[in-house]
Design a protein around this motif. Structure first.
Motif, PDB file in Angstrom:
ATOM      1  N   ILE A 399       0.879  -1.169  -0.042  1.00 37.82           N
ATOM      2  CA  ILE A 399       0.164  -0.010   0.070  1.00 37.82           C
ATOM      3  C   ILE A 399       0.965   1.279   0.026  1.00 37.82           C
ATOM      4  CG2 ILE A 399      -1.723   1.366   1.194  1.00 37.82           C
ATOM      5  CD1 ILE A 399      -2.746  -1.341   2.602  1.00 37.82           C
ATOM      6  N   LEU A 400       0.786   1.940  -1.087  1.00 38.91           N
ATOM      7  CA  LEU A 400       1.567   3.160  -1.131  1.00 38.91           C
ATOM      8  C   LEU A 400       0.742   4.382  -0.779  1.00 38.91           C
ATOM      9  CD1 LEU A 400       4.209   4.709  -2.285  1.00 38.91           C
ATOM     10  CD2 LEU A 400       3.206   4.706  -4.348  1.00 38.91           C
ATOM     11  N   ILE A 401       1.278   4.842   0.216  1.00 41.57           N
ATOM     12  CA  ILE A 401       0.705   6.327   0.863  1.00 41.57           C
ATOM     13  C   ILE A 401       1.760   7.452   0.582  1.00 41.57           C
ATOM     14  CG2 ILE A 401      -0.317   7.258   2.805  1.00 41.57           C
ATOM     15  CD1 ILE A 401      -0.564   4.454   3.980  1.00 41.57           C
ATOM     16  N   VAL A 402       0.828   8.595   0.072  1.00 35.03           N
ATOM     17  CA  VAL A 402       1.797   9.756  -0.197  1.00 35.03           C
ATOM     18  C   VAL A 402       1.568  10.768   0.862  1.00 35.03           C
ATOM     19  CG1 VAL A 402       2.225  11.661  -1.714  1.00 35.03           C
ATOM     20  CG2 VAL A 402       1.442   9.497  -2.788  1.00 35.03           C
ATOM     21  N   GLU A 403       2.583  10.773   1.911  1.00 38.98           N
ATOM     22  CA  GLU A 403       2.439  11.633   2.921  1.00 38.98           C
ATOM     23  C   GLU A 403       3.718  11.974   3.577  1.00 38.98           C
ATOM     24  OE1 GLU A 403       1.467  14.123   5.430  1.00 38.98           O
ATOM     25  OE2 GLU A 403      -0.410  13.263   4.674  1.00 38.98           O
ATOM     26  N   GLU A 404       3.923  13.422   3.838  1.00 36.49           N
ATOM     27  CA  GLU A 404       5.371  13.749   4.326  1.00 36.49           C
ATOM     28  C   GLU A 404       5.570  13.918   5.706  1.00 36.49           C
ATOM     29  OE1 GLU A 404       6.904  17.410   3.065  1.00 36.49           O
ATOM     30  OE2 GLU A 404       4.791  18.574   3.137  1.00 36.49           O
ATOM     31  N   LYS A 405       4.366  14.129   6.443  1.00 36.59           N
ATOM     32  CA  LYS A 405       4.407  14.388   7.853  1.00 36.59           C
ATOM     33  C   LYS A 405       4.359  13.085   8.787  1.00 36.59           C
ATOM     34  CE  LYS A 405       2.142  18.980   7.320  1.00 36.59           C
ATOM     35  NZ  LYS A 405       0.823  19.566   7.787  1.00 36.59           N
ATOM     36  N   GLN A 406       5.547  12.853   9.694  1.00 34.01           N
ATOM     37  CA  GLN A 406       5.469  11.593  10.398  1.00 34.01           C
ATOM     38  C   GLN A 406       4.297  11.427  11.173  1.00 34.01           C
ATOM     39  OE1 GLN A 406       8.159   9.461  10.142  1.00 34.01           O
ATOM     40  NE2 GLN A 406       6.975   8.388  11.530  1.00 34.01           N
ATOM     41  N   ASN A 407       3.750  12.377  11.867  1.00 30.69           N
ATOM     42  CA  ASN A 407       2.496  12.149  12.862  1.00 30.69           C
ATOM     43  C   ASN A 407       1.632  11.535  12.018  1.00 30.69           C
ATOM     44  OD1 ASN A 407       2.063  14.815  11.526  1.00 30.69           O
ATOM     45  ND2 ASN A 407       0.776  15.371  13.118  1.00 30.69           N
ATOM     46  N   ILE A 408       1.182  12.135  10.721  1.00 31.07           N
ATOM     47  CA  ILE A 408       0.126  11.602   9.813  1.00 31.07           C
ATOM     48  C   ILE A 408       0.482  10.178   9.384  1.00 31.07           C
ATOM     49  CG2 ILE A 408      -1.501  12.008   7.660  1.00 31.07           C
ATOM     50  CD1 ILE A 408      -0.938  14.750   8.158  1.00 31.07           C
ATOM     51  N   GLN A 409       1.596   9.909   9.105  1.00 24.76           N
ATOM     52  CA  GLN A 409       2.139   8.562   8.653  1.00 24.76           C
ATOM     53  C   GLN A 409       1.914   7.499   9.666  1.00 24.76           C
ATOM     54  OE1 GLN A 409       6.402   8.200   7.356  1.00 24.76           O
ATOM     55  NE2 GLN A 409       5.902   9.851   5.859  1.00 24.76           N
ATOM     56  N   ASP A 410       2.045   7.962  11.200  1.00 21.16           N
ATOM     57  CA  ASP A 410       1.719   7.125  12.249  1.00 21.16           C
ATOM     58  C   ASP A 410       0.217   6.818  12.370  1.00 21.16           C
ATOM     59  OD1 ASP A 410       4.429   7.239  12.850  1.00 21.16           O
ATOM     60  OD2 ASP A 410       4.511   8.648  14.144  1.00 21.16           O
ATOM     61  N   ASP A 411      -0.566   7.856  12.092  1.00 16.95           N
ATOM     62  CA  ASP A 411      -2.046   7.639  11.821  1.00 16.95           C
ATOM     63  C   ASP A 411      -2.417   6.534  11.023  1.00 16.95           C
ATOM     64  OD1 ASP A 411      -2.329   9.358  14.004  1.00 16.95           O
ATOM     65  OD2 ASP A 411      -2.797  11.257  12.772  1.00 16.95           O
ATOM     66  N   TYR A 412      -1.649   6.596   9.777  1.00 12.07           N
ATOM     67  CA  TYR A 412      -2.141   5.465   8.753  1.00 12.07           C
ATOM     68  C   TYR A 412      -1.716   4.215   9.250  1.00 12.07           C
ATOM     69  CZ  TYR A 412      -3.657   8.772   5.024  1.00 12.07           C
ATOM     70  OH  TYR A 412      -4.208   9.431   4.112  1.00 12.07           O
ATOM     71  N   LYS A 413      -0.681   3.994  10.058  1.00 19.10           N
ATOM     72  CA  LYS A 413      -0.297   2.798  10.603  1.00 19.10           C
ATOM     73  C   LYS A 413      -1.136   2.393  11.424  1.00 19.10           C
ATOM     74  CE  LYS A 413       4.858   3.886   9.677  1.00 19.10           C
ATOM     75  NZ  LYS A 413       6.150   4.125  10.386  1.00 19.10           N
ATOM     76  N   ARG A 414      -1.638   3.274  12.343  1.00 19.47           N
ATOM     77  CA  ARG A 414      -2.829   2.855  13.269  1.00 19.47           C
ATOM     78  C   ARG A 414      -4.058   2.432  12.525  1.00 19.47           C
ATOM     79  NH1 ARG A 414      -6.524   5.610  14.794  1.00 19.47           N
ATOM     80  NH2 ARG A 414      -5.511   7.511  14.509  1.00 19.47           N
ATOM     81  N   MET A 415      -4.513   3.155  11.643  1.00 16.27           N
ATOM     82  CA  MET A 415      -5.720   3.107  10.825  1.00 16.27           C
ATOM     83  C   MET A 415      -5.688   1.615  10.267  1.00 16.27           C
ATOM     84  SD  MET A 415      -7.166   6.583   9.738  1.00 16.27           S
ATOM     85  CE  MET A 415      -5.737   7.342   9.368  1.00 16.27           C
ATOM     86  N   LEU A 416      -4.582   1.179   9.506  1.00 16.61           N
ATOM     87  CA  LEU A 416      -4.468   0.302   8.689  1.00 16.61           C
ATOM     88  C   LEU A 416      -3.717  -1.014   9.470  1.00 16.61           C
ATOM     89  CD1 LEU A 416      -3.250   1.897   5.450  1.00 16.61           C
ATOM     90  CD2 LEU A 416      -5.624   1.293   6.146  1.00 16.61           C
ATOM     91  N   SER A 417      -3.649  -0.775  10.708  1.00 16.06           N
ATOM     92  CA  SER A 417      -3.089  -1.952  11.240  1.00 16.06           C
ATOM     93  C   SER A 417      -3.502  -3.200  11.435  1.00 16.06           C
ATOM     94  CB  SER A 417      -2.772  -1.664  12.946  1.00 16.06           C
ATOM     95  OG  SER A 417      -4.269  -1.590  13.472  1.00 16.06           O
ATOM     96  N   ALA A 418      -4.549  -3.407  11.048  1.00 17.18           N
ATOM     97  CA  ALA A 418      -5.570  -4.803  11.027  1.00 17.18           C
ATOM     98  C   ALA A 418      -5.072  -5.475   9.690  1.00 17.18           C
ATOM     99  CB  ALA A 418      -7.210  -4.510  10.798  1.00 17.18           C
ATOM    100  N   ILE A 419      -4.631  -4.765   8.689  1.00 20.62           N
ATOM    101  CA  ILE A 419      -4.183  -5.500   7.480  1.00 20.62           C
ATOM    102  C   ILE A 419      -2.596  -5.493   7.437  1.00 20.62           C
ATOM    103  CG2 ILE A 419      -6.334  -5.395   6.147  1.00 20.62           C
ATOM    104  CD1 ILE A 419      -5.164  -3.144   4.780  1.00 20.62           C
ATOM    105  N   SER A 420      -1.866  -4.765   8.141  1.00 22.09           N
ATOM    106  CA  SER A 420      -0.600  -4.458   7.955  1.00 22.09           C
ATOM    107  C   SER A 420       0.521  -5.724   8.043  1.00 22.09           C
ATOM    108  CB  SER A 420      -0.089  -3.467   8.954  1.00 22.09           C
ATOM    109  OG  SER A 420       0.044  -4.138  10.311  1.00 22.09           O
ATOM    110  N   ASN A 421      -0.262  -6.803   8.561  1.00 22.42           N
ATOM    111  CA  ASN A 421       0.557  -8.276   8.688  1.00 22.42           C
ATOM    112  C   ASN A 421       0.622  -8.763   7.019  1.00 22.42           C
ATOM    113  OD1 ASN A 421       1.014  -8.023  11.412  1.00 22.42           O
ATOM    114  ND2 ASN A 421      -0.681  -9.188  11.905  1.00 22.42           N
ATOM    115  N   HIS A 422      -0.239  -8.358   6.304  1.00 20.77           N
ATOM    116  CA  HIS A 422      -0.295  -9.052   5.134  1.00 20.77           C
ATOM    117  C   HIS A 422      -0.035  -8.015   4.066  1.00 20.77           C
ATOM    118  CE1 HIS A 422      -2.625 -12.393   6.539  1.00 20.77           C
ATOM    119  NE2 HIS A 422      -3.264 -11.440   7.193  1.00 20.77           N
TER     120      HIS A 422
END
Length: 517
Positions: A399-422
């Motif tokens: 999943i390619l996410i265009v985002e330069e800010k670290q805090n928003i990147q962390d938000d995406y990691k949290r929101m998509l954690s349910a599928i981050s293993n795959h």
């Protein structure tokens, strides 16, 4: 450094330059060539017979060999101690022959050396000697050694290319001979039975149907051969471009099997699949389907009734998937193994129920696989069946996410954690970085914001659509200032997933899952 000490190679280069350039350009280019060769590619040595104190080796030996002058002087045979074993005996033989021939004062020898870093380099050495006028014994020796590795590599490539071209021409001559015969042969059947149907009025209905069946089968085989020939030709000449996209391996193979189910049922052959549901490949949909169709159809064609054809796929090595089609059929004799895949060795066997083939299917399959930058091979024994293996590039679950800010990147990691293993999450700072990543790794989905650094969302989608020939990967656009105009513009670009900020965790995850399925 004086020009007269340069090897013939440099003379030749300077000569070419002088033939083509003005006086001012000549001077600049000559200096550039001399500098390149003198500083990196050439070293010199001189030696007076029986006087080790007069040994000299230029400092540039370090650029070529990696060893310092003092180290080279300590070697038993100086830099000749670096010659690889397979070249050493021939070198010594050439030197001995030259030293004994008092009529010769110059010789040139090519050999390979091991550098300090264990790399192999080609050296072209020009040896000039002074001899005693009375007995011809060598008094002194001067050598110019040139690193000609790149020239040797190019020379080998040219030789290889020439050999390949000769082989290709020979193969095409044989191929034209085979095809010209095969294109004519079916018309004997077609014309013969057509003439009977036209002129014989008293033949029975059963005979008519039999003759029509002959005409049909012959026409079908002829069309198959011509289609294979045309597709192979288009791939060879580059008129068919490979347009890779992310494809689910199991889905692609299941679709091919669905088209061949009728053939399998008629012969009571069971097609068995063993493919993980989450395996994706990066391939041209139409062409990879064509290759699979030929291979699976061959498995059915050459299997006896009641047997099985196994189709499996798994990860092969980093970034590659291996697909295997294995049958329990008649197999291929060892003496015919070399004929497969070759355009000038048209090889075809009748199927177990009398099915005929064009003899060009596997040649086309090989061309398709190789155009994908992959390999194909097979194993076969008479009476035990055949299994074809080929590789294809894996499309990573990314999943390619265009985002330069670290805090928003962390938000995406949290929101998509349910599928981050795959699915791996990859972040790009701006649209240009995302396009660069997109070129090397085909993502499963892309998430962008309408407002991005350097380019906005609409410009990014237009760039992706252009590169993908209207076959874009799924894209989610997030937007803070929603408007019907922007919504309509994105819809016209094929983007239906427009999410208004602030993002809702569950809604984003649900949208991503929906687009991934």
């Amino acid at each position: 450094m004086q020009t007269q000490n340069l090897p013939y190679l440099v003379y030749f280069i300077i000569f070419i330059i002088k033939k083509r350039q003005t006086t001012l350009e000549i001077q600049n280019l000559e200096e550039k060539v001399l500098s390149e060769f003198s500083n990196k590619k050439i070293f010199f040595s001189s030696q007076t017979r029986d006087e080790d104190t007069n040994l000299f080796i230029s400092d540039s030996v370090t650029f070529v060999t990696g060893y310092s002058v003092s180290e080279v002087l300590s070697f038993p045979e100086l830099y000749h101690s670096l010659i690889i074993d397979s070249d050493l005996s021939l070198f010594r033989e050439s030197i001995t022959k030259f030293e004994k021939d008092s009529s010769k004062n110059c010789t040139e020898i090519d050999y390979r050396i091991f550098t300090r870093s264990k790399d192999i380099k080609w050296i072209h050495e020009i040896i000039d000697v002074d001899r005693n006028k009375e007995n011809g014994i060598i008094i002194s020796k001067k050598s110019t050694c040139v690193d000609v590795t790149s020239l040797k590599i190019n020379e080998e490539l040219l030789i290889k290319s020439k050999e390949e071209l000769v082989e290709i021409n020979s193969s095409k001559d044989k191929f034209i001979s085979i095809i010209s015969h095969d294109l004519r042969a079916p018309f004997t059947t077609l014309l013969g039975f057509s003439e009977i149907l036209l002129n014989e009025k008293d033949i029975s209905e059963e005979e008519k149907n039999e003759y029509i069946q002959y005409i049909y089968e012959s026409s079908k085989n002829q069309l198959s051969m011509i289609n294979c020939l045309l597709d192979w030709s288009r791939l060879q000449t580059g008129r068919v471009k490979i347009e890779p996209e992310r494809l689910n391996v199991r889905t692609v193979i299941s679709n091919v099997i669905a088209q061949l189910t009728g053939e399998a049922v008629r012969k009571n052959i069971d097609l068995k699949i063993d493919i993980p549901p989450d395996l994706y490949m990066n391939a041209d949909d139409r062409l990879i389907n064509q290759a699979l169709m030929h291979l699976i159809n061959n498995g059915i064609k050459y299997s006896n009734e009641g047997k099985n054809v196994f189709i499996s796929a798994s990860k092969f090595k980093e970034g590659m998937i291996e697909i295997i089609i294995k049958d329990e059929g008649v197999g291929i004799s060892e003496e015919n193994h070399h004929k497969l895949f070759k355009i000038d060795q048209k090889f075809s066997l009748p199927g177990t129920s009398g099915e005929k083939g064009s003899g060009l299917g596997l040649t086309l399959v090989k061309e398709i696989i190789e155009k994908h930058g992959s390999d194909i091979w097979f194993y076969s024994q008479v009476g035990e069946g055949t299994e074809f293996h080929f590789t294809v590039h894996e499309a990573k679950n990314l999943i390619l996410i265009v985002e330069e800010k670290q805090n928003i990147q962390d938000d995406y990691k949290r929101m998509l954690s349910a599928i981050s293993n795959h699915y791996e999450l990859r972040f790009a700072k701006n649209g240009y970085d995302a396009i660069s990543i997109y070129k090397s790794v085909l993502p499963s989905i892309i998430i962008i914001d309408h407002v991005m650094p350097l380019m906005n969302g609409i410009q990014f989608v237009e760039a992706i659509n252009k590169k993908e020939n209207n076959k874009p990967v799924p894209i989610i656009v997030t937007i803070a200032d929603y408007s019907d105009t922007l919504n309509d513009r994105y819809e016209s670009l094929g983007i239906n997933s427009l999410i208004v900020k602030p993002l809702n965790d569950d809604f984003l995850l649900q949208t991503v899952k929906q687009l991934l399925n």
